[in-house]
Design an enzyme around this catalytic site. Sequence first.
Site, mmCIF file in Angstrom:
data_model
loop_
_atom_site.group_PDB
_atom_site.id
_atom_site.type_symbol
_atom_site.label_atom_id
_atom_site.label_comp_id
_atom_site.label_asym_id
_atom_site.label_seq_id
_atom_site.Cartn_x
_atom_site.Cartn_y
_atom_site.Cartn_z
ATOM 1 N N MET A 36 0.844 -1.201 0.000
ATOM 2 C CA MET A 36 0.000 0.000 0.000
ATOM 3 C C MET A 36 0.869 1.237 0.000
ATOM 4 S SD MET A 36 -2.031 1.263 3.451
ATOM 5 C CE MET A 36 -3.635 0.588 3.186
ATOM 6 N N ASP A 38 -0.100 5.721 -1.080
ATOM 7 C CA ASP A 38 -0.988 6.859 -0.773
ATOM 8 C C ASP A 38 -2.467 6.535 -0.521
ATOM 9 O OD1 ASP A 38 1.337 7.642 -1.993
ATOM 10 O OD2 ASP A 38 0.365 8.719 -3.618
ATOM 11 N N TRP A 62 6.276 -1.978 -4.314
ATOM 12 C CA TRP A 62 5.523 -1.180 -5.277
ATOM 13 C C TRP A 62 5.543 -1.857 -6.643
ATOM 14 C CZ3 TRP A 62 6.095 1.593 -9.832
ATOM 15 C CH2 TRP A 62 5.121 2.557 -10.085
ATOM 16 N N GLU A 221 3.909 16.194 -5.233
ATOM 17 C CA GLU A 221 2.950 15.104 -5.367
ATOM 18 C C GLU A 221 1.741 15.359 -4.457
ATOM 19 O OE1 GLU A 221 5.392 11.304 -6.670
ATOM 20 O OE2 GLU A 221 5.697 11.652 -4.540
HETATM 21 C C1 FRU Z 1 3.169 9.566 -4.081
HETATM 22 C C2 FRU Z 1 3.090 8.961 -5.463
HETATM 23 C C3 FRU Z 1 2.083 9.708 -6.308
HETATM 24 C C4 FRU Z 1 1.675 8.704 -7.320
HETATM 25 C C5 FRU Z 1 1.696 7.424 -6.526
HETATM 26 C C6 FRU Z 1 2.125 6.216 -7.295
HETATM 27 O O1 FRU Z 1 3.571 8.694 -3.097
HETATM 28 O O2 FRU Z 1 4.376 8.934 -6.076
HETATM 29 O O3 FRU Z 1 2.572 10.914 -6.869
HETATM 30 O O4 FRU Z 1 0.419 8.967 -7.851
HETATM 31 O O5 FRU Z 1 2.596 7.630 -5.455
HETATM 32 O O6 FRU Z 1 1.914 5.054 -6.583
#
Ligand code: FRU
Length: 492
Positions: A36, A38, A62, A221
Site C-alpha cells: 500500500m 498513498d 511497489w 505530489e
Molecule cells: C506519491 C506517489 C504519487 C503517485 C503514486 C504512485 O507517493 O508517487 O505521486 O500517484 O505515489 O503510486
Amino acid sequence: MTEALKRVRDYEEQTEMQTGSCARPLLHLTPRVGWMNDPNGFSFYQGQYHLFYQYHPYDKRWGPMHWGHAVSKDLIHWEYLPAALAPDQVYDGKGCFSGSAIELPDGRHLLMYTGIVETERPEDGGRELQVQCLAVGDGKDYKKWEKNPVLTENDLPENASRYDFRDPKIWYENGRYYCVTGNCTEERDGQMLLFSSEDGFSWSFLKTLIRSGGRFGRMWECPDFFALDGKRVAIASPQEMLPEGLEYHGGNGTLCMIGALDASGEFIGEHCHAIDYGIDFYAPQTVAAPDGRRIMIGWMQNWDTLGYRPEEPLPWFGQMSLPRELSVRDGRLIQTPVRELCAHYGREAAQRDIIISGESSLPGICGRVADLTVDIEPSDTERLYRRFEMRFVDNGANYACVCYDPYEAVVEIDRRYSGTRVDAVHQRSCNVRQSGGRLRLRLILDRFSAEVFVNDGEQVLSMALYADTESDGIRFLASGEAKVSAVLHELL
Ligand code: FRU
C-alpha cells in the site's frame, strides 16, 4: 468487469482465506494483501467513509498500481471491499495512480485518478505520460469513463511537465467542480495546477495556483486545497526536498501552506511548515466530514525509509496514519486524532503530579496499544530539568522513545533501540513552542506504529515501529526533576 480486475478480486479472496488471522495494526488500515502507498478517494459516501489506496496486491513492493478499497463508519475500524481499479486500459495500462473521489448530484460516486500511459514517441525518450481519468460507481463497482482521459498534455500550460502531472484532488464549490494536480515545470520546479469543470466530466485548465519557486523540493505530489477556519490551506508532498533546520528533512517531505485567496482568486501564502515531523508520513489527503470537520489521513511510510521492514513475514506492507482532525491556529495547521478514537477506550490509568528524577515507571501506566497523554513541567519554577524521556514498547532491553530538551525546545522520536537490525533513519526531531519546560505529549501507540502529538497537535511526529508486539513497558526518565501527570487509555 475486465480480466485484470477480476484477477485481483479473486486473488484478494483467496489470499484472505490463507492469511485472515495475520497480525495487523488494531486501529490503522493496512492493505488487504501486498503493498500500500498513498490514500486515495477519501470521501463520505452513502453513510460511510470510503478510503481507497495505492495498491500492489501481488507483492509487498511497489508495482503496477491498482486501487484497493475499504470503508468505515467511525474512521477507526475499516472493512475491506474488493479492489476498485486495475490498470487495464490504454490510458492507464502502466498504473492507476493517486486521485480522489466525490459524490455526484445523482448519487453516483466519481473517482478521478491519474492514468500512466506508455508511449513510443521518440520525443518522450521512453518516459510515460500522465493523464487524468474518471471512473463512476456505486461504492463498490466502478466503470471507467468512456471519454477517458479527461485531462492530457494538451491541457497543460506552457513549460509544465507532461511526465509529472498527477494526483488530482477534486472538490465542489459555488456550483462548480475544481481539482488541483501535482506538477512541475520542465526544469522540475514544483507547482500546483488548478482545473475546473461544470459537471465533473469535462475539464479545463484555470491557472497555476502555487509555484514552489525553488523553495520546496522538486515535483509536488498529492496536492490538496481547502478552506478551513477562515483561511485557505494547500498541502503537497514535494520530492527531493533540501533539509532546512529541523523544519524540513531531505528527500520526500510534506508541506502545508496557509493563506488566503485575493479578489482575483490568487492564493497568497502567509505561513508554511511541515505537516509531520516524524519518520513515516507522506501524501496525506483530506475529506470534509458531514459534521463539517476537515479530516486528514496520510500514508504512514515514506519512500526514503522503505528499508525498515518487519522481521516476521506478514502478508502486507504499508499502513495509513490515524485520521486527524484539522484546524488552523496562529498560522499553523493543528492536528488531533479523530475524536471517534475515544469510543475505543478500555482500561484507564491516571497518575498526577509525580516527581520524576532519574528513571521510573508509574503504576498502571503501561500498555501496547494505547492512547497516553503526558503533561510535563518543572517541579520547581526556579530549576528547570535538563532532559525528559519517555520510553515505550519497553521490555528492559529494547524500547522506542520520545525525548524533550526544554532548553532547546526540541522534541525527538527515536526507534534505534526498538530491536531493529536495519540501519536506516531512526530519529527525527522538531522545534516546539518554548514554554519554560511545560509540554504536553499525546502518544498513540498501535502494534506497528507510534504517533506523537505535541502540545495538542501543534506538531506531530509519526513512525512505523516493528518492535516486539508483546512489549508493553512504559518508563520515564528525567535529568533534574520533572513533574509529570499521565493519563492512559488502553485501546480496544
Ligand atoms: C506519491 C506517489 C504519487 C503517485 C503514486 C504512485 O507517493 O508517487 O505521486 O500517484 O505515489 O503510486
